[in-house]
Design an enzyme around this catalytic site. Sequence first.
Site, PDB file in Angstrom:
ATOM      1  CB  ALA A 151      21.229  16.106  18.659  1.00  0.00           C
ATOM      2  NE  ARG A 164      26.628   8.749   6.034  1.00  0.00           N
ATOM      3  CZ  ARG A 164      25.795   9.303   5.152  1.00  0.00           C
ATOM      4  NH1 ARG A 164      26.077   9.282   3.865  1.00  0.00           N
ATOM      5  NH2 ARG A 164      24.682   9.888   5.558  1.00  0.00           N
ATOM      6  N   GLY A 203      13.207  12.273   2.395  1.00  0.00           N
ATOM      7  CA  GLY A 203      11.765  12.221   2.502  1.00  0.00           C
ATOM      8  C   GLY A 203      11.161  12.790   1.225  1.00  0.00           C
ATOM      9  CD  GLU A 249      11.727  10.752   6.359  1.00  0.00           C
ATOM     10  OE1 GLU A 249      12.966  10.662   6.307  1.00  0.00           O
ATOM     11  OE2 GLU A 249      11.120  11.795   6.051  1.00  0.00           O
ATOM     12  CG  ASN A 306      25.095  13.281   5.446  1.00  0.00           C
ATOM     13  OD1 ASN A 306      24.665  13.494   6.577  1.00  0.00           O
ATOM     14  ND2 ASN A 306      24.371  13.476   4.366  1.00  0.00           N
ATOM     15  CE  LYS A 365      57.461  38.956  18.744  1.00  0.00           C
ATOM     16  NZ  LYS A 365      57.908  38.519  20.078  1.00  0.00           N
ATOM     17  CE1 TYR A 368      61.423  37.453  14.335  1.00  0.00           C
ATOM     18  CE2 TYR A 368      63.116  38.178  15.873  1.00  0.00           C
ATOM     19  CZ  TYR A 368      61.820  37.786  15.617  1.00  0.00           C
ATOM     20  OH  TYR A 368      60.903  37.749  16.643  1.00  0.00           O
ATOM     21  CB  SER A 370      74.421  44.420   4.946  1.00  0.00           C
ATOM     22  OG  SER A 370      73.689  45.130   3.970  1.00  0.00           O
TER      23      SER A 370
HETATM   24  C1  UD1 Z   1      15.431  14.059   7.508  1.00  0.00           C
HETATM   25  C2  UD1 Z   1      13.962  14.094   7.144  1.00  0.00           C
HETATM   26  C3  UD1 Z   1      13.817  13.841   5.656  1.00  0.00           C
HETATM   27  C4  UD1 Z   1      14.601  14.864   4.864  1.00  0.00           C
HETATM   28  C5  UD1 Z   1      16.057  14.882   5.332  1.00  0.00           C
HETATM   29  C6  UD1 Z   1      16.782  16.033   4.703  1.00  0.00           C
HETATM   30  C7  UD1 Z   1      12.749  13.300   9.111  1.00  0.00           C
HETATM   31  C8  UD1 Z   1      12.040  12.153   9.719  1.00  0.00           C
HETATM   32  N1  UD1 Z   1      13.266  13.098   7.895  1.00  0.00           N
HETATM   33  O1  UD1 Z   1      15.873  12.751   7.232  1.00  0.00           O
HETATM   34  O2  UD1 Z   1      12.463  13.905   5.276  1.00  0.00           O
HETATM   35  O3  UD1 Z   1      14.541  14.597   3.488  1.00  0.00           O
HETATM   36  O4  UD1 Z   1      16.121  15.045   6.750  1.00  0.00           O
HETATM   37  O5  UD1 Z   1      18.140  15.960   5.027  1.00  0.00           O
HETATM   38  O6  UD1 Z   1      12.830  14.355   9.704  1.00  0.00           O
HETATM   39  N2  UD1 Z   1      18.816  15.173  14.360  1.00  0.00           N
HETATM   40  C9  UD1 Z   1      18.826  15.447  15.702  1.00  0.00           C
HETATM   41  N3  UD1 Z   1      18.268  14.563  16.557  1.00  0.00           N
HETATM   42  C10 UD1 Z   1      17.683  13.426  16.153  1.00  0.00           C
HETATM   43  C11 UD1 Z   1      17.674  13.143  14.770  1.00  0.00           C
HETATM   44  C12 UD1 Z   1      18.238  14.041  13.902  1.00  0.00           C
HETATM   45  O7  UD1 Z   1      19.350  16.482  16.127  1.00  0.00           O
HETATM   46  O8  UD1 Z   1      17.193  12.689  17.008  1.00  0.00           O
HETATM   47  C13 UD1 Z   1      19.423  16.127  13.435  1.00  0.00           C
HETATM   48  C14 UD1 Z   1      20.664  15.568  12.760  1.00  0.00           C
HETATM   49  O9  UD1 Z   1      21.831  15.920  13.473  1.00  0.00           O
HETATM   50  C15 UD1 Z   1      20.622  16.228  11.399  1.00  0.00           C
HETATM   51  C16 UD1 Z   1      19.143  16.461  11.155  1.00  0.00           C
HETATM   52  O10 UD1 Z   1      18.516  16.394  12.412  1.00  0.00           O
HETATM   53  O11 UD1 Z   1      21.261  17.479  11.376  1.00  0.00           O
HETATM   54  C17 UD1 Z   1      18.552  15.445  10.203  1.00  0.00           C
HETATM   55  O12 UD1 Z   1      18.716  14.184  10.748  1.00  0.00           O
HETATM   56  P1  UD1 Z   1      18.958  12.933   9.820  1.00  0.00           P
HETATM   57  O13 UD1 Z   1      19.027  11.731  10.661  1.00  0.00           O
HETATM   58  O14 UD1 Z   1      20.062  13.206   8.875  1.00  0.00           O
HETATM   59  O15 UD1 Z   1      17.561  12.896   9.037  1.00  0.00           O
HETATM   60  P2  UD1 Z   1      17.274  12.106   7.738  1.00  0.00           P
HETATM   61  O16 UD1 Z   1      16.995  10.702   8.093  1.00  0.00           O
HETATM   62  O17 UD1 Z   1      18.302  12.378   6.731  1.00  0.00           O
HETATM   63 CA    CA Z   2      20.454  13.457   6.635  1.00  0.00          CA
END
Ligand code: UD1
Ligand code: CA
Length: 486
Positions: free
Chosen positions: A13, A18, A145, A160, A233, A356, A371, A410
């Site tokens: 989601a 970036r 994390g 985290e 990212n 084609k 062609y 030709s």
């Molecule tokens: C998360 C983990 C972290 C881990 C890292 C690995 C948590 C709190 N932290 O951190 O421990 O090391 O991933 O990449 O889970 N997403 C949603 N909805 C949301 C939030 C996120 O769909 O509300 C999806 C994002 O699109 C993404 C993934 O979840 O694909 C991770 O979200 P992101 O915000 O990148 O998490 P991190 O803060 O990197």
């Molecule tokens: Ca991430």
Amino acid sequence: MTTRPAAVVVLAAGEGTRMKSSTPKVLHEVAGRSLVGHAVAAAQELKPDHLSVVIGHGRDLVAAHLGETAPAVTTAVQEQQLGTGHAVGVALEQLPELDGVVVVTYGDVPLLTGDTLHALVEQHVADGNAVTVLTAEVADPTGYGRIVREADGGVRAIVEHKDADAETRAIKEINSGIYAFDAAVLRDGLSRITTENAQGELYLTDVLGLARQDGRRVGAVVTDDPWQTEGVNDRVQLAAINRELNRRVTEKWMRSGVTMIDPATTFIDVTVVLERDVVLRPGVQLRGTTEVAAGAEVGPDSTLVDTVVGPGASVVRVHCDGAHIGAGATVGPFTYLRPGTVLEANAKAGAYVEIKKSTVGPGAKVPHLTYVGDATIGEGANIGAGTIFANYDGVEKHPTTVGKHVFVGSDSVLVAPVELADGSYVAAGSTVVSGTEPGELAVARGRQRNIAGWVARKRPGSKSAAAAEQAAAGDTGDDGNEGEQP
Ligand code: UD1
Ligand code: CA
């Protein structure tokens, strides 16, 4: 025995700011498949009862893409990205009461394989865990994390980066964000997590700490292949992951009997199929549903999209899209085969030839500068250099049929619709509008007329006039006109 999870939830989601793109992040592609497509493909290898993708940013485009490419997938819309815990909760709301294992992965981690997910689930079940997290030891854990272990090696919590103190930040074992949960523990944990943390988000990671506090078993599987946990990212990471995935794909094919002169400049989509003893020369891109059969050689510098190459064919410096190249056929150099082109066995499409929606029969040749559109060319026919199949009258396309063993001289134009019967000939330079019967020669051009002395009269004093005069002076009496016209 392998355990089939009750569900896999793919989180997708997030916005992907970036990437700086109008395309949602998870729809960017590596090796011929979208990022979310890779996540779904890995998840499907577990054969879960339910496969749910949580979408938010760009949801219409992502949902449409999944509808087309993975119709069995359910989508759950997370209106606001309130955290990974919230996202999983949104998916669970849509699913029936689950019993068993729930796997969580990310839509932007394309190198993760089904095998790794299998191993995670098997370890989770074998150890009787409530939660098992996939972790990796990395040189630079910034942003991730951290896995905080108990003295006995069990996982105590995930902290985290933004919530971690200096001591915790020194931990090099990171959370990949990929987990296996017991469904009931997950549901219970999600109902208890709070936003009391540095980011004010609902952290999925807090479910582990709660399970642990409840006295349940929380384990970790440490991968020895950190690439499998790498997310995308930005476009620099997209390129790095594309290169690594291509390295893996080319290595897989080399191990199964394909020769590559330079795998670093050979790009193969994950959807491509190759047989043994295929040779790929530098600068080859094989895309989409392309298949190359045993012993065929492709390249250098060729792109094949959704193209089938038969056994032993030779394809050199070409661009082919939706073409079917038969056994032993030869194509190139500098050839453009467009959708609907069929070269039958041992046919040839040579230099500066565009084809084609046409079939070139067995052993038939279109060797140079031609062609061919909307045509059927029979077995053993020869299409002379510079022939144009004029298939378009400005409004509609029309077909041309060239029979077996026809010889087209030709620089001819075949104005469609037109039919050349088996064994007929067309004289060089003809504009053919009305076809031939078997064995006929069609001559459709102005008869040659030579005007004696024209150069001396019209170009007096020119180098041409001097050359002609000199030639005439050394003349033996023969008129020099030895050409014969049919
Ligand atoms: C998360 C983990 C972290 C881990 C890292 C690995 C948590 C709190 N932290 O951190 O421990 O090391 O991933 O990449 O889970 N997403 C949603 N909805 C949301 C939030 C996120 O769909 O509300 C999806 C994002 O699109 C993404 C993934 O979840 O694909 C991770 O979200 P992101 O915000 O990148 O998490 P991190 O803060 O990197
Ligand atoms: Ca991430």
